[in-house]
Design an enzyme around this catalytic site. Structure first.
Site, short mmCIF file in Angstrom:
data_model
loop_
_atom_site.label_atom_id
_atom_site.label_comp_id
_atom_site.label_asym_id
_atom_site.label_seq_id
_atom_site.Cartn_x
_atom_site.Cartn_y
_atom_site.Cartn_z
N TYR A 142 0.21 53.84 34.57
CA TYR A 142 1.54 53.29 34.85
C TYR A 142 1.47 51.90 35.46
CZ TYR A 142 4.61 57.33 33.99
OH TYR A 142 5.36 58.33 33.41
N LYS A 192 -9.21 64.28 31.67
CA LYS A 192 -9.89 64.32 30.37
C LYS A 192 -11.28 63.73 30.58
CE LYS A 192 -8.44 64.64 26.51
NZ LYS A 192 -8.75 65.70 25.50
N ASP A 224 -5.43 68.74 28.16
CA ASP A 224 -4.83 69.33 26.96
C ASP A 224 -4.90 70.86 27.02
OD1 ASP A 224 -7.60 69.13 26.74
OD2 ASP A 224 -7.60 68.73 24.58
N ASP A 248 3.15 63.44 34.57
CA ASP A 248 4.49 63.23 34.01
C ASP A 248 4.74 64.26 32.91
OD1 ASP A 248 6.95 61.92 33.55
OD2 ASP A 248 6.05 60.88 31.84
C1 IPM Z 1 9.62 61.04 35.92
C2 IPM Z 1 10.22 60.11 34.92
C3 IPM Z 1 9.76 58.70 35.26
C4 IPM Z 1 8.27 58.64 35.05
C5 IPM Z 1 10.50 57.58 34.53
C6 IPM Z 1 11.99 57.67 34.70
C7 IPM Z 1 9.99 56.22 34.98
O1 IPM Z 1 9.89 60.50 33.62
O2 IPM Z 1 9.82 60.84 37.13
O3 IPM Z 1 8.96 62.01 35.50
O4 IPM Z 1 7.80 58.45 33.92
O5 IPM Z 1 7.55 58.79 36.03
MG MG Z 2 8.91 62.39 33.51
#
Ligand code: IPM
Ligand code: MG
Length: 368
Positions: A142, A192, A224, A248
């Site tokens: 990220y 992974k 996975d 996520d």
């Molecule tokens: C989450 C969401 C966020 C992320 C987005 C809205 C940036 O999907 O909090 O899970 O990807 O972290």
């Molecule tokens: Mg999310």
């Protein structure tokens, strides 16, 4: 009686609607349990963009750094889809996470008894499910550099970088083990390591940290396989410890096991502040739900449960958090449902504000 400071950021879509119900609950605790909150409110996401041209104003960022806890509704909506990436509503949320350094994201996936029929899985696979995903939230792909879309020869290349330092893995791992100590004493770490060096390091550091928690049983799984196991036999897990991107994805998968995304809260915690409380932001797992915005259909439970997590993790009020969680179970046991909680057999849904009122009533009943 100490004052607790709370910054409310309702955000976009159904965010303001569900937050109005949380306000009722906050007021109830002030009036009936002596828990006084100094509440302020501000904009985030598209709402902030509309007012200031940015998804999070610097003043809001500064306030978020000072309060005991931030409570956020939701960000985003189709109106903002064509905005430049740098000012998209989501960037406001990511800025809060990054600048407050909220590295451990707690995402419980709990199956409420009254809703076990609701899961897309068979009832016996999910009934009683209670797992916690600890997602690292401020690093990994990220945020890793280099990132961007670059020219390369006669075409473009999109680049993101998965990057984890040992200390980033270690501090999040400690949160996972601390949590496990207060729960089922099991951590399953997912990465992974078969294809990624960051995964090899993740496994190594997690194994090292585990030595400080001899009572906790550590296992490792490729992410996975972890996804498959979550759907096959989710009750084998207690705490799942994983990185930002896998977390996520796996947390959405785990959320769906429970039957309704409208039920799940989350906490994002950082290092302790001067008063000993962790930097903290609480938010429902669901999004802004533009399709039902403004119709009184939204389920406020995830947001109310996020406040329960704030009671537990920021304000040291575990008993009051449990009181609130039990009030919600009582409401569900009475058969009260917002539209998202009505299965194939149907029934009459109650509105967002009726659900908020029902929770307050159940809280009141808990005193009798
Ligand atoms: C989450 C969401 C966020 C992320 C987005 C809205 C940036 O999907 O909090 O899970 O990807 O972290
Ligand atoms: Mg999310």
């Amino acid at each position: 009686m100490s004052t607790n400071t709370l910054l409310i950021l309702p955000g976009d879509g159904i965010g303001p609607e569900v937050m109005a119900e949380v306000r009722k609950v906050i007021n109830w605790f002030g009036e009936n349990r002596g828990l006084k909150f100094d509440v302020s409110e501000d904009l985030v996401g598209g709402a902030a963009y509309d007012a200031h041209g940015v998804p999070l104003h610097d003043d809001t960022m500064a306030r978020a750094q000072e309060v005991d806890a931030v409570l956020l509704g939701a960000v985003g909506g189709p109106k903002y889809d064509d905005l430049d990436f740098s000012v998209k509503p989501e960037r406001g949320l990511l800025r809060l996470r990054k600048e407050m350094d909220l590295y451990s994201n707690l995402r419980p996936a709990q199956c409420f008894d009254a809703l076990a029929d609701f899961s897309s899985l068979k009832k016996d696979i999910v009934a009683g499910l209670d797992i916690m995903i600890l997602r690292e939230l401020t690093s990994g792909v990220y945020f890793g550099e280099p990132r961007g879309i670059f020219e390369e020869g006669n075409e473009r290349v999109g680049i993101n970088t998965q990057r984890y330092t040992e200390s980033e893995i270690e501090r999040a791992a400690r949160s996972a083990f601390e949590l496990a100590m207060r729960r089922g004493k099991k951590v399953c770490s997912m990465e992974k390591a078969n294809v990624m060096e960051s995964g090899i390091l993740w496994r190594e550091v997690t194994t090292r940290v585990a030595k400080d928690y001899p009572e906790v049983e550590l296992s490792h799984m490729y992410a996975d396989n972890g996804a498959m196991q979550l759907v096959r036999a989710p009750k084998q897990f207690d705490v799942i410890f994983t990185d930002n991107l896998f977390g996520d994805i796996l947390s959405d998968c785990a959320a769906m096991l429970t039957g309704s995304l409208g039920m799940l809260p989350s906490a994002s915690l950082g290092a302790p502040m001067a008063n000993g409380r962790p930097k903290a932001l609480y938010e429902p797992v669901h999004g802004s739900a533009p399709d039902i915005t403004g119709q009184g259909k939204a389920n406020p439970i995830a947001c109310v449960l996020s406040f329960a997590m704030a009671l537990r993790y920021s304000f040291d009020q575990g008993d009051e958090a449990t009181r609130l969680e039990q009030a919600i179970e009582a409401v569900l046991a009475k058969g009260l449902r917002t539209g998202d909680l009505l299965g194939a057999e149907g029934g009459t849904p109650i509105s967002t504000s009726e659900m908020g009122d029902a929770i307050v009533t159940a809280l009141q009943e808990s005193l009798e």
